[in-house]
Design a protein around this motif. Structure first.
Motif, PDB file in Angstrom:
ATOM      1  N   GLU A 194       0.845  -1.194   0.000  1.00 12.68           N
ATOM      2  CA  GLU A 194       0.000   0.000   0.000  1.00 12.68           C
ATOM      3  C   GLU A 194       0.885   1.251   0.000  1.00 12.68           C
ATOM      4  O   GLU A 194       1.993   1.246   0.558  1.00 12.68           O
ATOM      5  CB  GLU A 194      -0.923   0.025   1.217  1.00 12.68           C
ATOM      6  N   GLU A 195       0.373   2.316  -0.636  1.00 11.27           N
ATOM      7  CA  GLU A 195       1.130   3.561  -0.726  1.00 11.27           C
ATOM      8  C   GLU A 195       0.244   4.751  -0.386  1.00 11.27           C
ATOM      9  O   GLU A 195      -0.980   4.696  -0.514  1.00 11.27           O
ATOM     10  CB  GLU A 195       1.666   3.754  -2.144  1.00 11.27           C
ATOM     11  N   ALA A 196       0.889   5.833   0.020  1.00 10.65           N
ATOM     12  CA  ALA A 196       0.195   7.095   0.271  1.00 10.65           C
ATOM     13  C   ALA A 196       1.200   8.224   0.084  1.00 10.65           C
ATOM     14  O   ALA A 196       2.404   8.034   0.279  1.00 10.65           O
ATOM     15  CB  ALA A 196      -0.398   7.131   1.681  1.00 10.65           C
ATOM     16  N   ALA A 197       0.707   9.392  -0.310  1.00  9.79           N
ATOM     17  CA  ALA A 197       1.588  10.536  -0.532  1.00  9.79           C
ATOM     18  C   ALA A 197       0.915  11.806  -0.012  1.00  9.79           C
ATOM     19  O   ALA A 197      -0.271  12.029  -0.268  1.00  9.79           O
ATOM     20  CB  ALA A 197       1.912  10.680  -2.014  1.00  9.79           C
ATOM     21  N   VAL A 198       1.686  12.606   0.731  1.00  8.64           N
ATOM     22  CA  VAL A 198       1.175  13.867   1.284  1.00  8.64           C
ATOM     23  C   VAL A 198       2.246  14.938   1.098  1.00  8.64           C
ATOM     24  O   VAL A 198       3.425  14.704   1.379  1.00  8.64           O
ATOM     25  CB  VAL A 198       0.823  13.737   2.784  1.00  8.64           C
ATOM     26  N   ILE A 199       1.845  16.119   0.630  1.00 11.74           N
ATOM     27  CA  ILE A 199       2.785  17.230   0.458  1.00 11.74           C
ATOM     28  C   ILE A 199       3.236  17.736   1.820  1.00 11.74           C
ATOM     29  O   ILE A 199       2.425  17.850   2.754  1.00 11.74           O
ATOM     30  CB  ILE A 199       2.123  18.379  -0.333  1.00 11.74           C
ATOM     31  N   ALA A 200       4.522  18.018   1.958  1.00 11.92           N
ATOM     32  CA  ALA A 200       5.050  18.585   3.200  1.00 11.92           C
ATOM     33  C   ALA A 200       4.283  19.863   3.534  1.00 11.92           C
ATOM     34  O   ALA A 200       4.124  20.748   2.686  1.00 11.92           O
ATOM     35  CB  ALA A 200       6.537  18.876   3.059  1.00 11.92           C
ATOM     36  N   ARG A 201       3.823  19.970   4.761  1.00 12.29           N
ATOM     37  CA  ARG A 201       2.870  21.022   5.110  1.00 12.29           C
ATOM     38  C   ARG A 201       3.520  22.377   5.381  1.00 12.29           C
ATOM     39  O   ARG A 201       2.849  23.398   5.327  1.00 12.29           O
ATOM     40  CB  ARG A 201       2.056  20.581   6.335  1.00 12.29           C
ATOM     41  N   ASP A 202       4.787  22.400   5.697  1.00 18.11           N
ATOM     42  CA  ASP A 202       5.465  23.654   5.995  1.00 18.11           C
ATOM     43  C   ASP A 202       6.750  23.764   5.198  1.00 18.11           C
ATOM     44  O   ASP A 202       7.228  22.784   4.624  1.00 18.11           O
ATOM     45  CB  ASP A 202       5.774  23.752   7.502  1.00 18.11           C
ATOM     46  N   ASP A 203       7.307  24.979   5.191  1.00 21.95           N
ATOM     47  CA  ASP A 203       8.579  25.188   4.497  1.00 21.95           C
ATOM     48  C   ASP A 203       9.672  24.342   5.134  1.00 21.95           C
ATOM     49  O   ASP A 203       9.763  24.230   6.357  1.00 21.95           O
ATOM     50  CB  ASP A 203       8.985  26.659   4.550  1.00 21.95           C
ATOM     51  N   ARG A 204      10.502  23.791   4.278  1.00 21.93           N
ATOM     52  CA  ARG A 204      11.629  22.993   4.745  1.00 21.93           C
ATOM     53  C   ARG A 204      12.861  23.348   3.941  1.00 21.93           C
ATOM     54  O   ARG A 204      12.759  23.721   2.773  1.00 21.93           O
ATOM     55  CB  ARG A 204      11.360  21.496   4.569  1.00 21.93           C
ATOM     56  N   SER A 205      13.989  23.190   4.573  1.00 19.31           N
ATOM     57  CA  SER A 205      15.250  23.323   3.856  1.00 19.31           C
ATOM     58  C   SER A 205      15.578  21.948   3.280  1.00 19.31           C
ATOM     59  O   SER A 205      16.023  21.055   3.999  1.00 19.31           O
ATOM     60  CB  SER A 205      16.366  23.791   4.798  1.00 19.31           C
ATOM     61  N   ILE A 206      15.331  21.767   1.995  1.00 20.15           N
ATOM     62  CA  ILE A 206      15.452  20.437   1.390  1.00 20.15           C
ATOM     63  C   ILE A 206      16.707  20.274   0.545  1.00 20.15           C
ATOM     64  O   ILE A 206      16.977  19.178   0.054  1.00 20.15           O
ATOM     65  CB  ILE A 206      14.220  20.126   0.519  1.00 20.15           C
ATOM     66  N   ASP A 207      17.465  21.340   0.380  1.00 22.77           N
ATOM     67  CA  ASP A 207      18.605  21.277  -0.539  1.00 22.77           C
ATOM     68  C   ASP A 207      19.617  20.207  -0.159  1.00 22.77           C
ATOM     69  O   ASP A 207      20.186  19.537  -1.027  1.00 22.77           O
ATOM     70  CB  ASP A 207      19.310  22.641  -0.606  1.00 22.77           C
ATOM     71  N   ASN A 208      19.858  20.046   1.131  1.00 25.20           N
ATOM     72  CA  ASN A 208      20.902  19.122   1.590  1.00 25.20           C
ATOM     73  C   ASN A 208      20.358  17.756   2.015  1.00 25.20           C
ATOM     74  O   ASN A 208      21.096  16.946   2.572  1.00 25.20           O
ATOM     75  CB  ASN A 208      21.676  19.746   2.745  1.00 25.20           C
ATOM     76  N   GLY A 209      19.088  17.506   1.772  1.00 22.46           N
ATOM     77  CA  GLY A 209      18.529  16.211   2.131  1.00 22.46           C
ATOM     78  C   GLY A 209      18.428  16.024   3.630  1.00 22.46           C
ATOM     79  O   GLY A 209      18.197  16.983   4.384  1.00 22.46           O
ATOM     80  N   LEU A 210      18.622  14.808   4.089  1.00 26.64           N
ATOM     81  CA  LEU A 210      18.550  14.504   5.518  1.00 26.64           C
ATOM     82  C   LEU A 210      19.834  14.918   6.218  1.00 26.64           C
ATOM     83  O   LEU A 210      20.925  14.800   5.672  1.00 26.64           O
ATOM     84  CB  LEU A 210      18.337  13.003   5.742  1.00 26.64           C
ATOM     85  N   THR A 211      19.709  15.383   7.449  1.00 26.51           N
ATOM     86  CA  THR A 211      20.866  15.644   8.285  1.00 26.51           C
ATOM     87  C   THR A 211      20.996  14.511   9.296  1.00 26.51           C
ATOM     88  O   THR A 211      20.015  13.839   9.632  1.00 26.51           O
ATOM     89  CB  THR A 211      20.730  16.983   9.030  1.00 26.51           C
ATOM     90  N   GLY A 212      22.172  14.296   9.797  1.00 28.46           N
ATOM     91  CA  GLY A 212      22.398  13.207  10.754  1.00 28.46           C
ATOM     92  C   GLY A 212      22.793  11.927  10.069  1.00 28.46           C
ATOM     93  O   GLY A 212      23.157  11.902   8.883  1.00 28.46           O
ATOM     94  N   ASN A 213      22.690  10.836  10.806  1.00 34.78           N
ATOM     95  CA  ASN A 213      23.119   9.525  10.310  1.00 34.78           C
ATOM     96  C   ASN A 213      22.022   8.863   9.495  1.00 34.78           C
ATOM     97  O   ASN A 213      21.229   8.073  10.000  1.00 34.78           O
ATOM     98  CB  ASN A 213      23.521   8.633  11.487  1.00 34.78           C
ATOM     99  N   SER A 214      21.975   9.203   8.208  1.00 33.24           N
ATOM    100  CA  SER A 214      20.921   8.665   7.348  1.00 33.24           C
ATOM    101  C   SER A 214      21.171   7.229   6.937  1.00 33.24           C
ATOM    102  O   SER A 214      20.308   6.590   6.334  1.00 33.24           O
ATOM    103  CB  SER A 214      20.771   9.542   6.107  1.00 33.24           C
ATOM    104  N   SER A 215      22.359   6.708   7.231  1.00 36.97           N
ATOM    105  CA  SER A 215      22.669   5.330   6.825  1.00 36.97           C
ATOM    106  C   SER A 215      22.049   4.294   7.761  1.00 36.97           C
ATOM    107  O   SER A 215      21.964   3.115   7.414  1.00 36.97           O
ATOM    108  CB  SER A 215      24.196   5.127   6.796  1.00 36.97           C
ATOM    109  N   LYS A 216      21.591   4.732   8.920  1.00 36.41           N
ATOM    110  CA  LYS A 216      21.031   3.795   9.889  1.00 36.41           C
ATOM    111  C   LYS A 216      19.827   3.043   9.324  1.00 36.41           C
ATOM    112  O   LYS A 216      19.679   1.834   9.507  1.00 36.41           O
ATOM    113  CB  LYS A 216      20.618   4.547  11.167  1.00 36.41           C
ATOM    114  N   ASN A 217      18.957   3.753   8.637  1.00 33.78           N
ATOM    115  CA  ASN A 217      17.760   3.144   8.057  1.00 33.78           C
ATOM    116  C   ASN A 217      17.806   3.210   6.525  1.00 33.78           C
ATOM    117  O   ASN A 217      16.777   3.308   5.862  1.00 33.78           O
ATOM    118  CB  ASN A 217      16.497   3.851   8.566  1.00 33.78           C
ATOM    119  N   GLY A 218      19.006   3.132   6.004  1.00 36.60           N
ATOM    120  CA  GLY A 218      19.157   3.154   4.540  1.00 36.60           C
ATOM    121  C   GLY A 218      18.505   1.938   3.901  1.00 36.60           C
ATOM    122  O   GLY A 218      18.423   0.861   4.493  1.00 36.60           O
ATOM    123  N   CYS A 219      18.058   2.109   2.690  1.00 38.23           N
ATOM    124  CA  CYS A 219      17.386   1.012   1.974  1.00 38.23           C
ATOM    125  C   CYS A 219      18.372   0.216   1.122  1.00 38.23           C
ATOM    126  O   CYS A 219      19.313   0.787   0.576  1.00 38.23           O
ATOM    127  CB  CYS A 219      16.272   1.586   1.068  1.00 38.23           C
TER     128      CYS A 219
END
Length: 219
Positions: A194-219
């Motif tokens: 099953e899938e679902a999609a929702v637009i981010a509701r507020d402004d975000r700084s998206i240029d640099n992607g995730l901050t922190g240790n993104s490899s922990k739950n990497g796919c």
């Protein structure tokens, strides 16, 4: 002749005896009713599991879209891997009634428009759960290369989803390996998605992607 009639008398008496007929009929139809009952229970549980998977997907996408709403620093917030970890963990806990963590996988992707090419791409993607499934839309492509499978948008439920300029769409996917109530007697090898999609509701700084240790739950 008399002797033959004497031999037939017990047969006739038996044919006229209706004692135990109900018990015999019940014994004959019991296997059929049991099979139908078990099959009905299996279908009902499958439908309940499918509904649960769908609800988890919607809830996960909605929760991810709200990340950063409580940030009152006055600076456009970035999204950290710990924020996403909380969303993924919450989704698995919500699916605890069907043991989603052991029998499935939740995947959260950020669909964005590339700042240079304007093409759609998956900027980052995080997964959690013991399942081995991959996203139906491909892996994250942090460079926004032209080989992305979602260049013109992401197909979801027969519609094409696109992220707005400078924004992001949180795309949630839930995979679940259904285990039959009666083993493989009625069902075998069913994987719910099953899938679902929702637009981010507020402004975000998206240029640099995730901050922190993104490899922990990497796919």
């Amino acid at each position: 002749m008399m002797q033959r009639m004497l031999h037939l008398r017990p047969v006739r008496a038996l044919s006229c005896n209706i004692d135990g007929v109900s018990v015999l009929e019940f014994a004959l139809v019991l296997p059929l009713f049991m099979t139908l009952g078990m099959y009905g229970a299996e279908i009902a549980w499958l439908n309940a599991a499918s509904l649960e998977v769908s609800q988890v997907a919607v809830s996960m996408a909605d929760n991810a879209s709200r990340i950063g709403q409580t940030d009152n620093s006055g600076v456009t917030p970035t999204i950290s891997s710990s924020d996403v970890e909380s969303v993924l963990t919450g989704a698995l806990e919500e699916g605890g009634t069907i043991n989603l963590e052991d029998n499935g996988r939740v995947i959260l992707s950020s669909l964005e428009g590339h700042p240079v090419t304007g093409k759609q791409y998956v900027h980052w993607q995080q997964c959690k759960g013991k399942g081995k499934q991959q996203s139906a839309h491909g892996k994250a492509d942090i460079t926004g290369g032209l080989l992305s499978s979602v260049l013109d948008g992401l197909s979801l439920g027969g519609k094409t989803i696109k992220a707005p300029s400078g924004g992001a769409v949180m795309v949630a996917e839930v995979w679940y390996e259904y285990k039959g109530l009666f083993g493989t007697l009625f069902v075998d090898g069913i994987v719910l998605h099953e899938e679902a999609a929702v637009i981010a509701r507020d402004d975000r700084s998206i240029d640099n992607g995730l901050t922190g240790n993104s490899s922990k739950n990497g796919c």
